[in-house]
Scaffold this motif. Sequence first.
Motif, mmCIF file in Angstrom:
data_model
loop_
_atom_site.group_PDB
_atom_site.id
_atom_site.type_symbol
_atom_site.label_atom_id
_atom_site.label_comp_id
_atom_site.label_asym_id
_atom_site.label_seq_id
_atom_site.Cartn_x
_atom_site.Cartn_y
_atom_site.Cartn_z
ATOM 1 N N GLY A 33 11.927 -9.111 46.797
ATOM 2 C CA GLY A 33 11.005 -8.854 46.165
ATOM 3 C C GLY A 33 10.645 -9.008 44.219
ATOM 4 O O GLY A 33 9.672 -9.092 44.532
ATOM 5 N N ARG A 34 12.592 -9.740 44.020
ATOM 6 C CA ARG A 34 12.190 -9.954 42.336
ATOM 7 C C ARG A 34 11.367 -11.662 42.158
ATOM 8 O O ARG A 34 11.008 -11.639 41.406
ATOM 9 N N TYR A 35 12.055 -12.106 43.220
ATOM 10 C CA TYR A 35 11.628 -14.258 43.209
ATOM 11 C C TYR A 35 9.990 -14.552 43.919
ATOM 12 O O TYR A 35 10.141 -14.957 43.655
ATOM 13 N N TYR A 36 9.656 -13.126 44.857
ATOM 14 C CA TYR A 36 8.467 -13.709 45.810
ATOM 15 C C TYR A 36 7.591 -12.972 45.526
ATOM 16 O O TYR A 36 5.995 -13.013 45.072
ATOM 17 N N VAL A 37 7.260 -11.370 46.054
ATOM 18 C CA VAL A 37 6.128 -10.722 46.033
ATOM 19 C C VAL A 37 6.206 -10.523 44.549
ATOM 20 O O VAL A 37 4.623 -10.476 44.348
ATOM 21 N N GLY A 38 6.851 -9.931 43.456
ATOM 22 C CA GLY A 38 6.736 -9.997 42.537
ATOM 23 C C GLY A 38 5.792 -10.502 41.701
ATOM 24 O O GLY A 38 4.876 -10.962 41.217
ATOM 25 N N PRO A 39 6.140 -12.002 40.849
ATOM 26 C CA PRO A 39 5.973 -13.441 41.064
ATOM 27 C C PRO A 39 4.578 -13.135 41.694
ATOM 28 O O PRO A 39 3.401 -13.225 40.731
ATOM 29 N N ILE A 40 4.191 -13.275 42.559
ATOM 30 C CA ILE A 40 2.773 -13.848 43.143
ATOM 31 C C ILE A 40 2.260 -12.353 42.782
ATOM 32 O O ILE A 40 0.499 -13.183 42.833
ATOM 33 N N GLN A 41 2.663 -11.411 42.804
ATOM 34 C CA GLN A 41 1.320 -9.812 42.882
ATOM 35 C C GLN A 41 0.888 -10.269 41.723
ATOM 36 O O GLN A 41 -0.457 -9.767 41.319
ATOM 37 N N MET A 42 1.804 -10.722 40.386
ATOM 38 C CA MET A 42 1.809 -10.097 39.226
ATOM 39 C C MET A 42 0.559 -11.792 39.048
ATOM 40 O O MET A 42 -0.348 -11.465 37.913
ATOM 41 N N ALA A 43 0.754 -13.081 39.172
ATOM 42 C CA ALA A 43 0.069 -14.332 39.173
ATOM 43 C C ALA A 43 -1.115 -14.025 39.989
ATOM 44 O O ALA A 43 -2.632 -14.368 39.193
ATOM 45 N N VAL A 44 -1.707 -13.381 40.830
ATOM 46 C CA VAL A 44 -2.595 -12.954 41.752
ATOM 47 C C VAL A 44 -3.422 -11.694 40.555
ATOM 48 O O VAL A 44 -5.229 -11.507 40.429
ATOM 49 N N CYS A 45 -2.693 -10.798 39.645
ATOM 50 C CA CYS A 45 -3.182 -9.744 39.142
ATOM 51 C C CYS A 45 -4.058 -10.303 38.247
ATOM 52 O O CYS A 45 -5.281 -10.062 38.104
ATOM 53 N N TYR A 46 -3.512 -11.203 37.403
ATOM 54 C CA TYR A 46 -3.605 -11.270 36.321
ATOM 55 C C TYR A 46 -4.523 -12.555 36.493
ATOM 56 O O TYR A 46 -5.961 -13.034 35.702
ATOM 57 N N GLY A 47 -4.634 -13.681 37.309
ATOM 58 C CA GLY A 47 -6.060 -14.241 38.092
ATOM 59 C C GLY A 47 -6.801 -13.858 37.877
ATOM 60 O O GLY A 47 -8.012 -14.420 37.939
ATOM 61 N N VAL A 48 -7.159 -12.435 39.019
ATOM 62 C CA VAL A 48 -8.461 -11.981 39.043
ATOM 63 C C VAL A 48 -8.768 -11.945 37.570
ATOM 64 O O VAL A 48 -10.653 -11.590 37.207
ATOM 65 N N VAL A 49 -7.767 -11.164 36.712
ATOM 66 C CA VAL A 49 -8.602 -10.203 35.362
ATOM 67 C C VAL A 49 -8.693 -11.697 34.623
ATOM 68 O O VAL A 49 -10.435 -11.640 33.968
ATOM 69 N N ILE A 50 -8.346 -12.425 34.502
ATOM 70 C CA ILE A 50 -9.049 -13.949 34.109
ATOM 71 C C ILE A 50 -10.200 -14.785 34.476
ATOM 72 O O ILE A 50 -11.327 -15.128 33.978
#
Length: 451
Positions: free
Chosen positions: A111-128
Amino acid sequence: MGGEEEGSGDREKRGEEVDAGSLFVLKSKGTWWHCGFHLTTSIVAPPLLSLPYAFKFLGWIAGISCLVGGAAITFYSYTLLSLTLQHHASHGHRYLRFRDMAHHILGPKWGRYYVGPIQMAVCYGVVIANALLGGQCLKAMYLVMQPNGEMKLFEFVIIFGALLLVLAQIPSFHSLRHINFFSLLLCLLYSASASAASIYIGKTSDTPEKDYTLVGDQETKVFGIFNAIAIIATTYGNGIIPEIQATIAAPVKEKMLKGLCMCYIIVIMTFFTVAITGYWAFGNKANGLIFTNFLNLETNHYLVPTGFIFLINLFTVLQLSAVAVVYLQPINDILESVISDPRKKEFSMRNVIPRLAARSLFVAVATIVAAMLPFFGDVNSLLGAFGFIPLDFVLPVVFFNFTFKPSKKSFIFWINTLIAVVFSILGVIAMVAAVRQIIMDASTYKLFADV
């Protein structure tokens, strides 16, 4: 007093330790049709306008097969993810976030080192990416009104960012339900418009000659296939199913399935019509965004009425703003958890001022990145391969197998295992293809380029 009772009810529904993110952003008040609006906005978004481009690497048979396969597999995986969440909720553990599921099912590090970071990267990438695409659509509208206008792309990205800055202050995911209803209508409007324009252009005498042959040498064709698969996977991508299910009022049973059915009716109506009509009209000349095919580059004249171009871009801009705000919600959830005090009222000065500052900062940074990097689409395809494929194709079936532990002799165990293995391999190959594309296009990259 009513607010205290409402907050207490939220805590009882969750059965988990309450933080400001779950209390203020992921409120569990929605109905199944609200869930359907959220799902549709997060999945049926302007990236579907790239589907004819994906078809040019696949051809008719493989393209339609991948489109049908993507719909079937994502509907299946999202249903499994929902059933897994319901199972844990029935045992007193209602998980509101993807990373919470990974933490409790696979272990804390997942949760902390894989799913959490890639989900945040995807979400912020979509916003950009949405800020960039929104700027491009605004510029297209401007050029319809002022063909010789001198405003640059980055100026339009900033204008779109200003709109997003206002919408980002909407307090909770549930508060977006009305906006996401209009988002559903907008996606139907621009998809129907894109299909109608493709059919109109495809039937006119001055349309480019249709050619459906796959172009390029063998290496280009192979990497093109995997690039196309990544585009289709990203188009079906969601990445925030647990957060959407968290907005549904308890009991959740069957509500998510109804919402998914609503969403996939819209998926079939939009994805297939845009992909088929766009590829039929333009063949292997289909561009990354089908709207750009509506302009004849030789004569610099539109192949459809300019008023139509203005409207179709307007519909797209408005929906892009809704999609961006939806993908800001997991980020807002984290921000609230860090900066807000759940013991204070949601709209107390103690919570409002940090919320306004933090959300505004994240939107401002996303807008600046979009304005600086108008080639972010290449980077976003890498994020799609790295993020959407594991989040939407691999992890749901893994979570289901770990939770329900089906017999290794059962069909469901082996179909889930097959999906996980195949899409893990596809994800790696798609990442390689995306990196290759970035390297090939690197020579054309220029900060604040007016493209």
